[in-house]
Scaffold this motif. Structure first.
Motif, PDB file in Angstrom:
ATOM      1  N   SER A   1       0.698  -1.345  -0.009  1.00 24.30           N
ATOM      2  CA  SER A   1       0.030   0.137  -0.059  1.00 24.30           C
ATOM      3  C   SER A   1       0.718   1.238  -0.076  1.00 24.30           C
ATOM      4  O   SER A   1       0.414   2.389  -0.644  1.00 24.30           O
ATOM      5  CB  SER A   1      -0.806  -0.151   1.110  1.00 24.30           C
ATOM      6  N   ASN A   2       2.052   1.328   0.554  1.00 26.51           N
ATOM      7  CA  ASN A   2       2.798   2.528   0.797  1.00 26.51           C
ATOM      8  C   ASN A   2       3.337   2.708  -0.883  1.00 26.51           C
ATOM      9  O   ASN A   2       3.586   3.958  -0.944  1.00 26.51           O
ATOM     10  CB  ASN A   2       3.939   2.153   1.698  1.00 26.51           C
ATOM     11  N   VAL A   3       3.869   1.713  -1.373  1.00 27.77           N
ATOM     12  CA  VAL A   3       4.376   1.847  -2.704  1.00 27.77           C
ATOM     13  C   VAL A   3       3.102   2.298  -3.642  1.00 27.77           C
ATOM     14  O   VAL A   3       3.355   3.275  -4.565  1.00 27.77           O
ATOM     15  CB  VAL A   3       4.945   0.562  -3.243  1.00 27.77           C
ATOM     16  N   MET A   4       2.049   1.928  -3.619  1.00 26.21           N
ATOM     17  CA  MET A   4       0.925   2.228  -4.268  1.00 26.21           C
ATOM     18  C   MET A   4       0.683   4.030  -4.006  1.00 26.21           C
ATOM     19  O   MET A   4       0.422   4.523  -4.870  1.00 26.21           O
ATOM     20  CB  MET A   4      -0.322   1.531  -3.847  1.00 26.21           C
ATOM     21  N   ASP A   5       0.617   4.261  -2.986  1.00 27.64           N
ATOM     22  CA  ASP A   5       0.382   5.613  -2.482  1.00 27.64           C
ATOM     23  C   ASP A   5       1.469   6.587  -3.239  1.00 27.64           C
ATOM     24  O   ASP A   5       1.161   7.664  -3.856  1.00 27.64           O
ATOM     25  CB  ASP A   5       0.459   6.118  -1.038  1.00 27.64           C
ATOM     26  N   GLN A   6       2.640   6.202  -3.047  1.00 25.20           N
ATOM     27  CA  GLN A   6       3.822   6.996  -3.849  1.00 25.20           C
ATOM     28  C   GLN A   6       3.818   7.007  -5.128  1.00 25.20           C
ATOM     29  O   GLN A   6       3.894   7.882  -5.977  1.00 25.20           O
ATOM     30  CB  GLN A   6       5.088   6.431  -3.082  1.00 25.20           C
ATOM     31  N   PHE A   7       3.299   5.810  -5.964  1.00 25.13           N
ATOM     32  CA  PHE A   7       3.389   5.706  -7.294  1.00 25.13           C
ATOM     33  C   PHE A   7       2.260   6.073  -8.032  1.00 25.13           C
ATOM     34  O   PHE A   7       2.460   6.614  -9.181  1.00 25.13           O
ATOM     35  CB  PHE A   7       3.803   4.041  -7.466  1.00 25.13           C
ATOM     36  N   ARG A   8       1.086   6.115  -7.597  1.00 26.39           N
ATOM     37  CA  ARG A   8       0.069   6.183  -8.286  1.00 26.39           C
ATOM     38  C   ARG A   8      -0.106   7.780  -8.743  1.00 26.39           C
ATOM     39  O   ARG A   8      -0.617   8.018  -9.918  1.00 26.39           O
ATOM     40  CB  ARG A   8      -1.205   5.925  -7.400  1.00 26.39           C
TER      41      ARG A   8
END
Length: 344
Positions: A183-190
């Motif tokens: 989820s942390n990657v998703m927040d940064q990447f989206r």
């Protein structure tokens, strides 16, 4: 150099309407810059615009808003120029009238490497993004061209587009598979994935400058030989062009420009496709003119799209990648209908 000798004895013929087209582009570029500085969640008046640009002693809110937008505007112009030239190079190298970094899967390859870097290497800065994005773009470009070259007929326009579409779909699935459990990657990447110049600052500008200069120099250096390639490989070889070397150098320049812009602004599509087709329609097929004018036109398209996104999404903003997709998708359909996949 042997590979550019084909043009040394030729007269440099200026297209008939070159001056008019250049004047129109300069006017639109100036208007785009003024609109980018003046419009946003807080629009400013003419006096505030003048004070912000030319009167550093003016320290009120409106003038400071203008100054804060300068870096974003410069960054937008540079990314648009990089994508415009990249599109021109890719269309010439592949002899494909609808080649574009987003269509050939290069943007998606850069995205995959960036999300891998965020997930497994904990990268978080633009200087780290850029090298991973370049690596992903280069590897994807080589893979797509290799797949498109298989079978009889070599790398035809249709095969390259199909290879790019299939590769892009596969890599997009990998991106999603990596992000979903993190989820942390998703927040940064989206936010990066949508494509936006909103985070552009002077640090981004300074990071992009060397890649932009090198890529445009490569494009200008290879332009005469790429003109010869448009006649066909046999004719170009007869004129003294080392076709394989020129394709490799030009493709590297296109991927360098695309990868650098994608790393810093996200995967913004259709700029290269639109800019190059507009210029080719106006002045003809000579890449010595198409390349510099595509840089200016790409800068205009991206900057004006960014302004439209700010106005449409006010008081927030609509990311520029969404705006260019809405503009570019129907134009791509029209181009493919008219071009009928013929080579340049």
């Amino acid at each position: 150099m042997e590979n550019v000798s084909v043009t040394k004895n030729k007269q440099l013929l200026i297209p008939e309407n070159f001056i008019r087209v250049l004047f129109l582009i300069c006017v639109l570029l100036g208007l785009g810059v003024l609109a980018s500085l003046g419009f946003g969640s807080r629009s400013v008046g003419w006096n505030e615009l003048v004070d912000g640009l030319f009167h550093p002693e003016a320290q009120y809110h409106g003038a400071n808003v203008v100054r804060q937008r300068i870096a974003r505007t410069v960054f937008s112009l540079m990314c648009g120029a990089a994508l415009g030239v990249s599109g021109a190079l890719m269309q010439s190298v592949t002899r494909n009238p609808i080649a574009d970094p987003s269509i050939l899967g290069v943007n998606t390859g850069a995205s995959l490497f960036v999300v891998c870097g965020i997930s497994f290497l904990n990268i978080s800065t633009a200087s780290q993004y850029i090298w991973l994005a370049l690596a992903g773009a280069i590897i994807t470009a080589i893979f797509v061209y290799g797949i498109g070259s298989m079978g009889s007929g070599g790398a035809t326009p249709l095969k390259l587009v199909l290879a790019g579409a299939a590769t892009s779909a596969a890599l997009s699935s990998l991106v999603i598979a990596i992000m979903i459990p993190r989820s942390n990657v998703m927040d940064q990447f989206r936010f990066w994935q949508v494509g936006s110049v909103g985070s552009g600052n002077w640090s981004s500008v300074s990071t992009l400058v060397p890649f932009l200069i090198v890529g445009i120099l490569i494009a200008l250096f290879t332009a005469p030989a790429l003109n010869a390639l448009a006649l066909g490989d046999e004719a170009a070889t007869g004129l003294g062009v080392r076709t394989g070397t020129i394709r490799l150098i030009a493709a590297f320049g296109g991927v360098l420009l695309c990868g650098a812009a994608t790393a810093l602004a996200g995967p913004i599509g259709f700029i290269g496709l639109l800019a190059t087709h507009v210029i080719r329609l106006l002045i003809g097929p000579d890449l010595r003119y198409i390349i510099p004018l595509s840089a200016l036109t790409g800068a205009i398209i991206l900057t004006i799209s960014d302004v439209c996104g700010r106005l449409l999404g006010s008081p927030g903003e609509l990311e520029v990648g969404i705006v260019t997709a809405f503009i570019g998708a129907p134009i791509l359909i029209l181009i493919t209908m008219k071009a009928k996949m013929r080579a340049l």
